[in-house]
Motif scaffolding. Sequence first.
Motif, PDB file in Angstrom:
ATOM      1  N   ARG A   1      -0.171 -31.134  20.148  1.00 58.88           N
ATOM      2  CA  ARG A   1      -1.383 -31.147  19.321  1.00 58.88           C
ATOM      3  C   ARG A   1      -2.415 -30.136  19.849  1.00 58.88           C
ATOM      4  NH1 ARG A   1      -2.110 -31.795  14.352  1.00 58.88           N
ATOM      5  NH2 ARG A   1      -3.810 -30.358  14.484  1.00 58.88           N
TER       6      ARG A   1
ATOM      7  N   ILE B   1      -1.215 -26.657  18.940  1.00 56.47           N
ATOM      8  CA  ILE B   1      -1.465 -26.381  17.521  1.00 56.47           C
ATOM      9  C   ILE B   1      -2.940 -26.068  17.300  1.00 56.47           C
ATOM     10  CG2 ILE B   1      -1.562 -27.460  15.226  1.00 56.47           C
ATOM     11  CD1 ILE B   1       1.045 -28.955  16.040  1.00 56.47           C
ATOM     12  N   ASP B   2      -3.813 -26.841  17.929  1.00 54.55           N
ATOM     13  CA  ASP B   2      -5.255 -26.593  17.787  1.00 54.55           C
ATOM     14  C   ASP B   2      -5.623 -25.200  18.288  1.00 54.55           C
ATOM     15  OD1 ASP B   2      -5.598 -29.105  16.685  1.00 54.55           O
ATOM     16  OD2 ASP B   2      -6.296 -30.022  18.568  1.00 54.55           O
TER      17      ASP B   2
ATOM     18  N   GLN C   1      -4.364 -22.623  15.738  1.00 51.46           N
ATOM     19  CA  GLN C   1      -5.217 -22.615  14.549  1.00 51.46           C
ATOM     20  C   GLN C   1      -6.546 -21.913  14.832  1.00 51.46           C
ATOM     21  OE1 GLN C   1      -5.323 -26.784  13.463  1.00 51.46           O
ATOM     22  NE2 GLN C   1      -3.684 -26.508  11.957  1.00 51.46           N
TER      23      GLN C   1
ATOM     24  N   ILE D   1      -4.879 -20.409   7.531  1.00 50.68           N
ATOM     25  CA  ILE D   1      -3.927 -21.378   8.068  1.00 50.68           C
ATOM     26  C   ILE D   1      -3.096 -21.916   6.911  1.00 50.68           C
ATOM     27  CG2 ILE D   1      -3.688 -23.590   9.259  1.00 50.68           C
ATOM     28  CD1 ILE D   1      -6.382 -22.949  10.618  1.00 50.68           C
ATOM     29  N   PRO D   2      -1.784 -21.837   7.022  1.00 52.93           N
ATOM     30  CA  PRO D   2      -0.928 -22.334   5.936  1.00 52.93           C
ATOM     31  C   PRO D   2      -1.164 -23.830   5.672  1.00 52.93           C
ATOM     32  CG  PRO D   2       0.363 -21.157   7.586  1.00 52.93           C
ATOM     33  CD  PRO D   2      -1.013 -21.306   8.130  1.00 52.93           C
ATOM     34  N   ASP D   3      -1.042 -24.217   4.411  1.00 54.90           N
ATOM     35  CA  ASP D   3      -1.172 -25.631   4.054  1.00 54.90           C
ATOM     36  C   ASP D   3      -0.006 -26.417   4.635  1.00 54.90           C
ATOM     37  OD1 ASP D   3      -3.476 -25.148   2.613  1.00 54.90           O
ATOM     38  OD2 ASP D   3      -2.397 -24.830   0.732  1.00 54.90           O
ATOM     39  N   GLU D   4      -0.255 -27.701   4.790  1.00 59.53           N
ATOM     40  CA  GLU D   4       0.816 -28.590   5.236  1.00 59.53           C
ATOM     41  C   GLU D   4       1.819 -28.736   4.114  1.00 59.53           C
ATOM     42  OE1 GLU D   4      -0.559 -32.230   6.898  1.00 59.53           O
ATOM     43  OE2 GLU D   4      -2.184 -31.253   7.961  1.00 59.53           O
ATOM     44  N   TYR D   5       2.939 -29.258   4.406  1.00 61.62           N
ATOM     45  CA  TYR D   5       4.032 -29.417   3.453  1.00 61.62           C
ATOM     46  C   TYR D   5       3.554 -30.150   2.232  1.00 61.62           C
ATOM     47  CZ  TYR D   5       6.906 -28.092   7.409  1.00 61.62           C
ATOM     48  OH  TYR D   5       7.460 -27.431   8.455  1.00 61.62           O
TER      49      TYR D   5
END
Length: 65
Positions: A44, A47-48, A51, A61-65
């Motif tokens: 986590r 990832i932070d 980002q 930042i790409p959207d989540e699925y």
Amino acid sequence: MTDYCAFSKDHKCIKFMDYEIIRHELEEADELCHDNWIEIQHLREYIDRLQALLTEHGIAIPDEY
């Protein structure tokens, strides 16, 4: 729980081995959960940071699925 049974010929508790196995497996599961949680926290944080770098450089930042 003890390994003694007054009603058994050899005074061994039939359920004691089951108790010991289950206790050991619960300890193992607890350890694995703790290790998994540490890994999740690390990922986590990673990832932070990624980002933040993307945002800092003006990359969406790409959207989540």
